[in-house]
Motif scaffolding. Structure first.
Motif, PDB file in Angstrom:
ATOM      1  N   SER A  29       0.893  -1.117  -0.103  1.00  0.00           N
ATOM      2  CA  SER A  29      -0.271  -0.240   0.185  1.00  0.00           C
ATOM      3  C   SER A  29       0.641   1.105   0.071  1.00  0.00           C
ATOM      4  O   SER A  29       0.559   2.252  -0.732  1.00  0.00           O
TER       5      SER A  29
ATOM      6  N   GLU B   2       3.883   5.654  -5.683  1.00  0.00           N
ATOM      7  CA  GLU B   2       3.823   5.707  -7.073  1.00  0.00           C
ATOM      8  C   GLU B   2       2.611   6.715  -7.606  1.00  0.00           C
ATOM      9  O   GLU B   2       2.777   7.539  -8.461  1.00  0.00           O
ATOM     10  N   ASN B   3       1.610   6.609  -6.993  1.00  0.00           N
ATOM     11  CA  ASN B   3       0.405   7.580  -7.256  1.00  0.00           C
ATOM     12  C   ASN B   3       0.842   8.933  -7.157  1.00  0.00           C
ATOM     13  O   ASN B   3       0.460   9.957  -7.984  1.00  0.00           O
ATOM     14  N   ALA B   4       1.349   9.388  -6.031  1.00  0.00           N
ATOM     15  CA  ALA B   4       1.850  10.659  -5.698  1.00  0.00           C
ATOM     16  C   ALA B   4       2.800  11.216  -6.766  1.00  0.00           C
ATOM     17  O   ALA B   4       2.706  12.385  -7.267  1.00  0.00           O
ATOM     18  N   GLU B   5       3.664  10.372  -6.900  1.00  0.00           N
ATOM     19  CA  GLU B   5       4.508  10.690  -8.080  1.00  0.00           C
ATOM     20  C   GLU B   5       4.111  11.065  -9.456  1.00  0.00           C
ATOM     21  O   GLU B   5       4.348  11.766 -10.160  1.00  0.00           O
ATOM     22  N   ASN B   6       3.120  10.082  -9.641  1.00  0.00           N
ATOM     23  CA  ASN B   6       2.595  10.197 -10.961  1.00  0.00           C
ATOM     24  C   ASN B   6       1.595  11.444 -11.136  1.00  0.00           C
ATOM     25  O   ASN B   6       1.727  12.290 -12.065  1.00  0.00           O
ATOM     26  N   TRP B   7       0.880  11.913 -10.056  1.00  0.00           N
ATOM     27  CA  TRP B   7      -0.044  13.114  -9.992  1.00  0.00           C
ATOM     28  C   TRP B   7       0.895  14.269 -10.091  1.00  0.00           C
ATOM     29  O   TRP B   7       0.695  15.616 -10.760  1.00  0.00           O
TER      30      TRP B   7
ATOM     31  N   GLU C 197       2.269   1.945  -3.369  1.00  0.00           N
ATOM     32  CA  GLU C 197       1.278   2.302  -4.500  1.00  0.00           C
ATOM     33  C   GLU C 197       0.835   3.816  -3.981  1.00  0.00           C
ATOM     34  O   GLU C 197       0.958   4.456  -4.872  1.00  0.00           O
ATOM     35  N   LEU C 198       0.908   4.112  -2.889  1.00  0.00           N
ATOM     36  CA  LEU C 198       0.730   5.582  -2.496  1.00  0.00           C
ATOM     37  C   LEU C 198       1.830   6.632  -2.909  1.00  0.00           C
ATOM     38  O   LEU C 198       1.690   7.514  -3.553  1.00  0.00           O
TER      39      LEU C 198
END
Length: 227
Positions: A92, A98-103, A95-96
């Motif tokens: 988890s 990775e998602n933060a870097e993407n946005w 994933e957090l």
């Protein structure tokens, strides 16, 4: 008062205690049927058939809830079994991140696109986003939030085959719900002062020496807001 308490004790002793919602519902059905039977006898009518407890509404709700929970439980077991030997919390957290870097990359790309629209010297150049180098999220107050970025962009002039790396600083500031953007190119060794980022120990993020961005206040601490 003593007589009322005595009558209450006598009533409770003679009554069958209700130990479940189903039992209480059955008791209400029995009382309702007795009253209707008595009323039918007084009017010379056939007594109504007793209502069955199989129509008890809680049964349907419980059954529906159990039906919904079964696939959820199966899905939870599947999730836990996807990475044997690896704690779910680690997955988890990854994933957090990775998602933060993407946005954040997407936000910087949008910001840079807005920036080059205002620059005549950059119009017509080929460019592509290269790397998000550093970032620092600052909360000075509940109505003032700003995010600082360092990122690199590859650029190529028309009719040229050479791509050049350029370092940029960007700020996304939100004040009372409205967003404001600032972006500028940095020299390799340029590094202006920023109280906000320094207060969080972010020393590698470079800022413009000429200002133009929100550097925070020297007497405002940020730890309380994050906690």
């Amino acid at each position: 008062m003593e007589e009322e308490l005595r009558l209450l004790d006598a009533y409770l002793a003679a009554s069958t205690p209700i130990t479940s919602i189903r039992q209480g519902f059955d008791k209400l059905l029995a009382a309702e049927h007795a009253a209707l039977t008595k009323l039918a006898a007084e009017r010379g009518l056939e007594p109504p058939p007793p209502r069955q407890s199989k129509h008890f509404p809680v049964d349907r709700e419980t059954q529906s809830l159990q039906t919904q929970q079964q696939p959820s439980s199966a899905a939870a077991q599947t999730q836990h079994s996807t990475a044997p030997g690896k704690p779910r919390c680690e997955a988890s957290n990854a994933e957090l991140v990775e998602n933060a870097e993407n946005w954040m990359r997407e936000e910087v790309k949008i910001l840079f696109e807005k920036y080059i629209e205002t620059r005549e010297d950059l119009k017509g150049l080929d460019w592509c986003f290269n790397e998000l180098c550093h970032q620092c999220f600052n909360v000075e107050s509940y109505n003032k939030i700003f995010h600082h970025y360092n990122f690199t962009v590859k650029m190529k002039k028309p009719n040229s085959v050479d791509w050049v790396d350029a370092l940029y600083f960007a700020e996304v500031k939100q004040v009372f719900g409205s967003k404001y953007y600032f972006c500028c190119r940095l020299e390799p060794n340029e590094n202006g002062n920023c109280y906000a980022c320094k207060s969080q120990g972010v020393e590698d993020l470079q800022h413009p020496a000429t200002g133009g961005f929100d550097s925070g206040s020297s007497n405002v601490g940020f730890g309380l807001w994050y906690e």
